[in-house]
Design an enzyme around this catalytic site. Sequence first.
Site, PDB file in Angstrom:
ATOM      1  N   HIS A   1       0.869  -1.182   0.000  1.00  0.00           N
ATOM      2  CA  HIS A   1       0.000   0.000   0.000  1.00  0.00           C
ATOM      3  C   HIS A   1       0.907   1.234   0.000  1.00  0.00           C
ATOM      4  O   HIS A   1       2.017   1.186   0.539  1.00  0.00           O
ATOM      5  CB  HIS A   1      -0.840  -0.058   1.282  1.00  0.00           C
ATOM      6  CG  HIS A   1      -1.909   0.979   1.401  1.00  0.00           C
ATOM      7  ND1 HIS A   1      -1.650   2.273   1.788  1.00  0.00           N
ATOM      8  CD2 HIS A   1      -3.248   0.904   1.215  1.00  0.00           C
ATOM      9  CE1 HIS A   1      -2.793   2.941   1.826  1.00  0.00           C
ATOM     10  NE2 HIS A   1      -3.767   2.147   1.480  1.00  0.00           N
TER      11      HIS A   1
ATOM     12  N   ASP B   1       3.116  -4.371   7.777  1.00  0.00           N
ATOM     13  CA  ASP B   1       1.847  -3.667   7.604  1.00  0.00           C
ATOM     14  C   ASP B   1       0.736  -4.688   7.881  1.00  0.00           C
ATOM     15  O   ASP B   1       0.494  -5.585   7.077  1.00  0.00           O
ATOM     16  CB  ASP B   1       1.772  -3.123   6.170  1.00  0.00           C
ATOM     17  CG  ASP B   1       0.420  -2.462   5.867  1.00  0.00           C
ATOM     18  OD1 ASP B   1      -0.540  -2.673   6.635  1.00  0.00           O
ATOM     19  OD2 ASP B   1       0.342  -1.759   4.848  1.00  0.00           O
TER      20      ASP B   1
ATOM     21  N   GLN C   1      -4.520  -5.244   6.850  1.00  0.00           N
ATOM     22  CA  GLN C   1      -5.504  -6.195   6.320  1.00  0.00           C
ATOM     23  C   GLN C   1      -5.390  -7.566   6.981  1.00  0.00           C
ATOM     24  O   GLN C   1      -6.103  -8.498   6.600  1.00  0.00           O
ATOM     25  CB  GLN C   1      -5.341  -6.345   4.793  1.00  0.00           C
ATOM     26  CG  GLN C   1      -5.533  -5.077   4.011  1.00  0.00           C
ATOM     27  CD  GLN C   1      -6.964  -4.532   4.094  1.00  0.00           C
ATOM     28  OE1 GLN C   1      -7.906  -5.230   4.473  1.00  0.00           O
ATOM     29  NE2 GLN C   1      -7.131  -3.266   3.760  1.00  0.00           N
TER      30      GLN C   1
ATOM     31  N   LYS D   1     -10.581  -0.645  10.499  1.00  0.00           N
ATOM     32  CA  LYS D   1     -10.798  -1.784   9.600  1.00  0.00           C
ATOM     33  C   LYS D   1     -11.155  -3.036  10.387  1.00  0.00           C
ATOM     34  O   LYS D   1     -11.439  -4.077   9.804  1.00  0.00           O
ATOM     35  CB  LYS D   1      -9.534  -2.048   8.780  1.00  0.00           C
ATOM     36  CG  LYS D   1      -9.168  -0.937   7.807  1.00  0.00           C
ATOM     37  CD  LYS D   1      -7.946  -1.330   7.011  1.00  0.00           C
ATOM     38  CE  LYS D   1      -7.287  -0.158   6.344  1.00  0.00           C
ATOM     39  NZ  LYS D   1      -8.027   0.370   5.198  1.00  0.00           N
TER      40      LYS D   1
ATOM     41  N   CYS E   1      -4.754   2.510  -3.660  1.00  0.00           N
ATOM     42  CA  CYS E   1      -3.502   2.995  -3.061  1.00  0.00           C
ATOM     43  C   CYS E   1      -2.385   1.982  -3.251  1.00  0.00           C
ATOM     44  O   CYS E   1      -1.556   1.765  -2.352  1.00  0.00           O
ATOM     45  CB  CYS E   1      -3.666   3.327  -1.576  1.00  0.00           C
ATOM     46  SG  CYS E   1      -4.897   4.559  -1.262  1.00  0.00           S
TER      47      CYS E   1
HETATM   48  N1  PMP Z   1      -1.950  -0.744   4.480  1.00  0.00           N
HETATM   49  C1  PMP Z   1      -2.914  -1.479   3.908  1.00  0.00           C
HETATM   50  C2  PMP Z   1      -2.569  -2.851   3.411  1.00  0.00           C
HETATM   51  C3  PMP Z   1      -4.194  -0.964   3.806  1.00  0.00           C
HETATM   52  O1  PMP Z   1      -5.156  -1.701   3.224  1.00  0.00           O
HETATM   53  C4  PMP Z   1      -4.470   0.333   4.299  1.00  0.00           C
HETATM   54  C5  PMP Z   1      -5.851   0.938   4.188  1.00  0.00           C
HETATM   55  N2  PMP Z   1      -6.432   0.806   2.926  1.00  0.00           N
HETATM   56  C6  PMP Z   1      -3.440   1.051   4.890  1.00  0.00           C
HETATM   57  C7  PMP Z   1      -2.204   0.479   4.968  1.00  0.00           C
HETATM   58  C8  PMP Z   1      -3.647   2.426   5.441  1.00  0.00           C
HETATM   59  O2  PMP Z   1      -4.462   2.355   6.554  1.00  0.00           O
HETATM   60  P1  PMP Z   1      -5.020   3.690   7.262  1.00  0.00           P
HETATM   61  O3  PMP Z   1      -5.615   4.518   6.159  1.00  0.00           O
HETATM   62  O4  PMP Z   1      -6.023   3.180   8.211  1.00  0.00           O
HETATM   63  O5  PMP Z   1      -3.853   4.356   7.904  1.00  0.00           O
END
Ligand code: PMP
Length: 409
Positions: free
Chosen positions: A123, A201, A204, A227, A366
């Site tokens: 991401h 990270d 997910q 999430k 993203c």
């Molecule tokens: N890493 C991953 C794999 C994600 O799916 C996301 C959210 N789409 C993020 C990071 C960023 O998370 P946040 O916007 O809650 O900081």
Amino acid sequence: MSLDVEKIRRDFPILSRTFAGKPLVYLDSAATSHKPSVVIEAEADFYRLHNANAHRGIYTLGEEATEAFEQARATIAGFLGATDPARLVFTRGTTEAINLVALGWARPRLGSGDVIVLTEMEHHSNIVPWQLAANATGATLRYIGLTDDGRLDLPANLGSLFDDRTKVLAVTAVSNALGTINDVRALADAAHGAGAIVVVDGAQAAPHMPIDVDAIGADFFAFSGHKMLGPTASGGLIGTRERLEEMEPVFGGGDMIREVFRDHSTWNDVPFRFEAGTMQVAQQVGLARAVRYLQALGMQDVRAHEAELTRYAIDRLDAAGARVFGPESTTIHGGAVAFSYRDVHPHDLAQILNEDAVCIRAGHHCAQLVMRRYGTPATSRASFSVFNTLEEIDVLVDAVQKAGEVFAV
Ligand code: PMP
């Protein structure tokens, strides 16, 4: 089904909404999940009954707020396998947590010739902070590529990915754009063998499967509460004690100091030295309630339920002629299924699906490096949570086929 989904659905007030007479079919939990009533109530109860700033007032109400906040820390850290609550730094979520490591741990340590290893499935929030760190220090970025079926393209000898200039491996446990579940432990062992630290990270992963941060070899593990059935602006960073002690504060302000002099200050203990200013007290209390809700369901069962949904979605989309991205096997494919359908642009598809109250995400998620790798500017993505059903996937696939007819060329 491994979960009693009908019962679970009654816990989520938003699921009673309809749009133009059609029941909400929410397939975008990878973007943010809905919240059960117990979480909404826990946050409201904090404001109703216990609200005060944490770590400040010595009156009883202030002590209650501090107690609720610190109890939340213990609950959430324990859920992810950290028995020492001080290993959890509260943040607004994954993005803030990764930036904290890149700014506070990596920047003071990295120099010219050092290497940060990333993967092409990250991401943007696990890429851009490292680009900023590399630009500021002269370090370079190296990427692990992807196979055609959405796995990391790894050599037989994982050790060959790292050398003594590698300082950081930053890798996602589960890809939001492909659904891929990575074998973080194997990569972590190889990275540690070269003396690098491992930043995971977990955005997910934490909502969808049992996680033990130490068992997967994470020096740092970042996650987002919103999430995982919790409030927005909840979540955090779990580190090993050793790495957290090494990390420099990034934000200065109230509560992160021990003493302040005219020209310098000394720091509070870990984790408070990373929590400057008033924190998200009510939100983290709400997240702790979400964690207890997930624990009561059982994370093995949550994973099994979502694997069943994923299997069904992949098979039905395949049969409908969609191109499904990511691994075929649900042992390494979590509950996010990205696909494209004929020549229908994902945004058009999402708009048509909206007419049936089906919410999916369309775009680059993203993860533009993933889009580049597979030669597409965007995909559609259905992602699942504990409240989703097989029938909802039927509604999705029927609506996708309908969109195909509308946009047929
Ligand atoms: N890493 C991953 C794999 C994600 O799916 C996301 C959210 N789409 C993020 C990071 C960023 O998370 P946040 O916007 O809650 O900081």
